[in-house]
Enzyme design. Structure first.
Site, PDB file in Angstrom:
ATOM      1  CG  ASN A 208      50.495  43.898  17.011  1.00  0.00           C
ATOM      2  OD1 ASN A 208      50.524  44.822  16.204  1.00  0.00           O
ATOM      3  ND2 ASN A 208      50.035  44.055  18.254  1.00  0.00           N
ATOM      4  CG  ASP A 276      45.808  39.923  23.979  1.00  0.00           C
ATOM      5  OD1 ASP A 276      45.079  40.919  24.136  1.00  0.00           O
ATOM      6  OD2 ASP A 276      45.705  39.145  23.010  1.00  0.00           O
ATOM      7  CE  LYS A 286      71.769  39.572  22.371  1.00  0.00           C
ATOM      8  NZ  LYS A 286      72.731  39.783  21.262  1.00  0.00           N
ATOM      9  N   PRO A 303      46.947  45.440  30.994  1.00  0.00           N
ATOM     10  CG  PRO A 303      47.445  47.704  31.139  1.00  0.00           C
ATOM     11  CD  PRO A 303      48.089  46.348  31.146  1.00  0.00           C
ATOM     12  CB  ILE A 305      43.167  50.288  27.265  1.00  0.00           C
ATOM     13  CG1 ILE A 305      44.617  49.988  27.664  1.00  0.00           C
ATOM     14  CG2 ILE A 305      42.914  51.794  27.271  1.00  0.00           C
ATOM     15  CD1 ILE A 305      45.645  50.438  26.644  1.00  0.00           C
ATOM     16  CG  LEU A 306      37.407  48.230  24.371  1.00  0.00           C
ATOM     17  CD1 LEU A 306      36.964  49.608  23.901  1.00  0.00           C
ATOM     18  CD2 LEU A 306      37.367  47.219  23.223  1.00  0.00           C
ATOM     19  CE  LYS A 341      38.098  43.173  25.374  1.00  0.00           C
ATOM     20  NZ  LYS A 341      39.305  42.856  26.137  1.00  0.00           N
TER      21      LYS A 341
END
Length: 397
Positions: A208, A276, A286, A303, A305-306, A341
């Site tokens: 991102n 995500d 390749k 995963p 994490i938060l 969360k």
């Protein structure tokens, strides 16, 4: 910040010991009084005469030196300092520190002290990555020992990877942070930052636009407030915060493992923009064009994490802060994310392309907690970080 501070510098036996000479000089330029301690192995790399000349102080070397014990016993030597710096902290020294050994002057000083300790690890990459060293690092972090580095690069042994001792300016910054009398002095805070890269094949990945600038700004503000900071970052463009223990990762799974390995912590700020999903069965070769069909990628969730840290029960940081980068229904989505969360705060921001926030120099956030929403005006990311850290310090008391 080092002016008139008394630094006990323990020099371990590694090739990076040569950096300790410049470290002494730079500390003295800032007004510090540096008392050096050499291990026997360190004398194979730097001489007592050169160390003493640069420090303008007596060099301590032997646990059973009758003169030294008569003039200043090793107990007093360790407790009269404002900060003990171990540079380089070799694998052997770290093992002694973690195990509570006291079979030479350096290890005895470290065991006998109630003074804050900062270590700058330095060793071969395989020694650093060995499970025993990582266990020792986790134990020392839990014991409150500060850590700066190691960095990644070419080794004197010819290998490449993590294990290089932090550069002198980084060690200076970490020492100043530990000596700072800010509201977070003595607190350990975990910060995640930057994007993650999820490989498709050896040359392509999913990522991102996160620059890591906000995470770096938060880490710097925490250091200025006196906190000990563990900074876990993906492949971000932003500079790494000098004075933090920096852990470089690439994927979400690596970030999760590094974050959990950095616990316990008094607080955790999850500013990273973690992907995500990852590609199932990312290839070792390749992917080539095929004129007949397009490649099909299968995805799996990364995963969370938060959520894992927020809901971990025993060992959970006292304050867990997440970030919600949204493009639609920002407040509603961020509020739902906080509840889902289980974190204490969510810092919500609108990262729609027309805002220029993701990858830009400014941010406009809303702090969402159990008490409600608090919208902040658009400001520079450093200002956002300073305000967030001030609120964090207030919450931790």
């Amino acid at each position: 910040m080092l002016a008139s501070k008394r630094i006990l510098l323990i020099i371990g036996g590694g090739i990076a010991a040569f950096k300790s000479l410049d470290l002494i000089r730079r500390m003295r330029e800032r007004g510090a009084v540096v008392t050096p301690v050499l291990t026997r192995a360190a004398e194979e790399f730097v001489t007592p005469l050169s160390v003493s000349a640069l420090a303008a102080q007596k060099v301590y070397r032997d646990l059973f030196d009758l003169t030294d014990e008569a003039e200043m016993g090793h107990i007093e030597l360790s407790r009269s300092a404002d900060l003990i710096v171990v540079a380089p902290a070799t694998a052997d020294l770290m093992a002694k520190m973690a195990g509570g050994h006291a079979n030479d002057l350096a290890s005895t000083l470290l065991l006998a002290t109630d003074t804050p300790v900062l270590m700058a690890p330095s060793m071969n990459v395989r020694m650093w990555l060995h499970p025993a060293t990582q266990r020792n690092l986790a134990q020392l972090t839990a014991d409150g020992v500060g850590c700066v580095g190691p960095g990644e690069g070419d080794m004197a042994c010819g290998e490449y990877g993590p294990g290089r001792m932090a550069e002198v300016p980084e060690i200076i910054a970490a020492a100043e942070g530990m000596l700072a009398d800010g509201p977070l002095k003595g607190r350990h805070v975990l910060v995640t930052s930057g994007p993650t890269h999820e490989p498709i094949d050896p040359v392509r990945y999913i990522a991102n636009r996160s620059s890591g600038a906000q995470g770096t700004a938060i880490a710097r503000a925490l250091l200025a407030a006196g906190a000990q900071v563990t900074f876990v970052t993906g492949p971000a463009d932003a500079a790494r915060p000098m004075g933090a223990q920096v852990i470089e990762v690439e994927t979400a799974q690596q970030m999760r493992d590094a974050a959990l390995g950095a616990l316990p912590a008094d607080a955790a700020v999850f500013a990273a923009a973690v992907a995500d999903w990852h590609v199932v069965g990312a290839g070792d070769s390749k992917i080539k064009k095929d004129g007949d069909r397009l490649p099909v990628l299968e995805f799996a969730e990364n995963p969370d994490i938060l959520a894992e840290v927020s809901q971990m029960g025993a060992g959970r940081p006292g304050l867990v802060v997440g970030f919600a980068a949204e493009t639609d229904d920002v407040i509603a989505n961020a509020t739902a994310k906080r509840l889902r969360k289980g974190c204490d705060w969510i810092v919500a921001n609108d990262v729609s392309p027309d805002t220029g926030i993701m990858g830009g120099a400014e941010n406009a956030v809303t702090l969402i907690s159990e008490e409600g929403e608090e919208a902040w005006a658009r400001m520079g990311k450093d200002a956002v970080a300073a305000r967030l850290v001030a609120r964090l310090a207030e919450a931790l008391g």
